[in-house]
Write an enzyme that holds these catalytic residues in place. Structure first.
Site, PDB file in Angstrom:
ATOM      1  N   HIS A 158      14.942 -40.249 -28.093  1.00 27.90           N
ATOM      2  CA  HIS A 158      15.740 -39.539 -29.092  1.00 27.90           C
ATOM      3  C   HIS A 158      16.868 -38.724 -28.453  1.00 27.90           C
ATOM      4  O   HIS A 158      17.641 -38.080 -29.178  1.00 27.90           O
ATOM      5  CB  HIS A 158      14.862 -38.607 -29.924  1.00 27.90           C
ATOM      6  N   ASP A 282       2.732 -44.684 -31.009  1.00 27.72           N
ATOM      7  CA  ASP A 282       2.570 -44.002 -32.282  1.00 27.72           C
ATOM      8  C   ASP A 282       2.681 -44.925 -33.487  1.00 27.72           C
ATOM      9  O   ASP A 282       2.591 -44.468 -34.635  1.00 27.72           O
ATOM     10  CB  ASP A 282       3.546 -42.830 -32.403  1.00 27.72           C
TER      11      ASP A 282
END
Length: 340
Positions: A158, A282
Site C-alpha cells: 500500500h 488475508d
C-alpha cells in the site's frame, strides 16, 4: 527454499488503528512474525539474515523527500508539546500538487494516507530491514535461485513512492522488482493479497518495464476503495501493463483459481523472466478482514499454480493477520509451490 528475515523487524509495534470510527489495536501485530516463521519452517525453509544494500534500492522507487520524512518524523514529533507516542495524521492535502508544509503535522498528513500506518520509535528501522529482506531475496533470484521467501514485516504494497498507508511504509515488492529489473531481468509483480496493491500500481502505473497484476476483493466496498478497479490499465507507456482482477466478497477456491489462471496468462504474455509474488494470506476464510474465502488447501493450489509458470519466484510477505491458521496457510503456499 531460503527464507530471509532480520530481527530488527520486530521493532515496529503499532498501537493505533481506527475502523468505522472506533479506535482499536492494530491488526498488524509483531506476533505475526512468530506465526509466519513457524509456517515457513514447517515448509522446510532455512532462514538467513539479509545483507545491507543501503538506501539505493529504496531510493530507486521512493522519493528522497519521503525517505527524509520517514527517517526523521518520529524525532520531530516528540518535540511537539503534548504529542502522542505515534505519528498519526489528522489533516490531508486535497491532492499531491498542493503545497508542502514545513510543519511535522502537515508533513504527516502529506505522507500518510490514513491512520493505519502510525509511526513509532522503531518504525523506520523495521521498515528499512523489511525492505532489505526483499532486496536480498531479489539478489538470490538474480544469482540463480529458483525461489525465496522474504518475511517482510511491516508489509509494503500500500506504500506509494511518497505515501504510506494501510500498515505499509516502504514498498518491498516494488523495491525487489526494481532491483531485478536493474539486473537486466524482466520482472512481473503478482499481488494475491485480499486488498488491492494500490501503492505498487501507483509506482509502476506509467511504466512498461515492470508488469503489475493484482487479484483482490472488489474495492467498491472494501479497502483501499479508490484504487483497484478493472478499468485501471496503466497510463502513457504503461497502458496495458497493469491488470486488476477484483472479486466479489466471499469468493472461494475454485472461482479464485480460475481468475488466477488469467493473471498467470498475463505474466506469460509479458515475457517475464522472474515473478515477485506480493503474498497476502488475508484472503483466507478465517482472516479478521473477511474479504475472500480461500481455504488452507486452496492456498496450496495457489502455490502450485504459480509454480506452473516455471519462473524464478520471490514470495514477499504482505498481509495475513492473526488467526490460528496463519502459519499453516503460509506452509500451504510454499509447500504447494515446492511440491509442484
Amino acid at each position: 527454499m531460503k527464507a530471509i528475515f532480520d530481527e530488527r523487524q520486530w521493532r515496529h509495534d503499532p498501537k493505533h488503528f481506527m475502523a468505522n470510527g472506533v479506535i482499536r489495536p492494530s491488526p498488524e501485530q509483531p506476533e505475526r512474525i512468530a506465526r509466519l516463521t513457524e509456517g515457513a519452517r514447517a515448509a522446510g525453509c532455512e532462514f538467513v539474515t539479509p545483507e545491507d544494500a543501503g538506501l539505493g534500492p529504496i531510493a530507486a522507487i521512493h522519493s528522497p523527500e519521503y525517505v527524509t520524512f520517514l527517517r526523521n518524523i518520529y524525532t520531530r514529533w516528540q518535540r511537539i508539546e503534548g504529542a502522542g507516542q505515534e505519528v498519526i495524521p489528522n489533516v490531508h492535502p486535497a491532492n499531491r500538487s498542493d503545497s508542502y508544509p514545513k510543519s511535522a503535522v502537515g508533513q504527516a498528513g502529506y505522507h500518510q494516507a490514513d491512520t493505519a500506518c502510525p509511526i513509532g520509535e522503531g518504525t523506520w528501522e523495521a521498515a528499512y530491514w523489511s525492505a532489505q529482506t526483499a532486496v536480498t531475496g531479489a539478489d538470490m533470484l538474480a544469482g540463480g535461485a529458483r525461489a525465496a521467501y522474504a518475511l517482510c514485516r511491516p508489509p509494503g504494497h500500500h506504500a506509494f513512492g511518497d505515501l504510506a498507508g494501510g500498515f505499509c511504509f516502504l514498498n518491498n515488492a516494488g523495491i525487489a522488482a526494481e532491483r531485478l529489473q536493474a539486473r537486466g531481468l524482466r520482472a512481473a509483480i503478482l499481488d494475491v493479497d485480499v486488498h488491492h496493491g494500490n501503492g505498487t500500481q501507483g509506482i509502476f502505473y506509467d511504466r512498461d518495464d515492470v508488469l503489475t497484476v493484482s487479484i483482490h476483493a472488489d474495492p467498491a466496498r472494501f479497502y483501499p476503495f479508490f484504487w483497484g478497479h478493472a478499468d485501471e490499465r496503466g497510463t502513457g507507456r504503461g497502458l496495458g501493463y497493469n491488470l486488476n482482477l477484483p472479486l466479489a466478497r466471499g469468493t472461494e477456491d475454485d472461482a479464485y483459481l480460475k481468475v488466477l489462471d488469467r493473471a498467470l496468462e498475463r505474466v506469460v504474455n509479458f515475457g517475464a523472466d522472474v515473478v515477485v509474488v506480493a503474498l497476502g494470506l488475508d484472503a483466507y476464510q478465517g482472516d479478521p478482514f473477511q474479504g475472500l474465502a480461500i481455504t488452507t488447501p486452496g492456498f496450496a493450489r495457489i502455490g502450485a499454480a504459480i509454480a506452473g509458470l516455471g519462473l524464478p519466484t520471490l514470495f514477499v510477505q504482505e498481509g495475513g493477520y492473526l488467526c490460528a491458521e496463519l502459519g499453516q496457510n503460509l506452509t500451504a503456499v510454499l509447500s504447494g509451490f515446492e511440491g509442484a
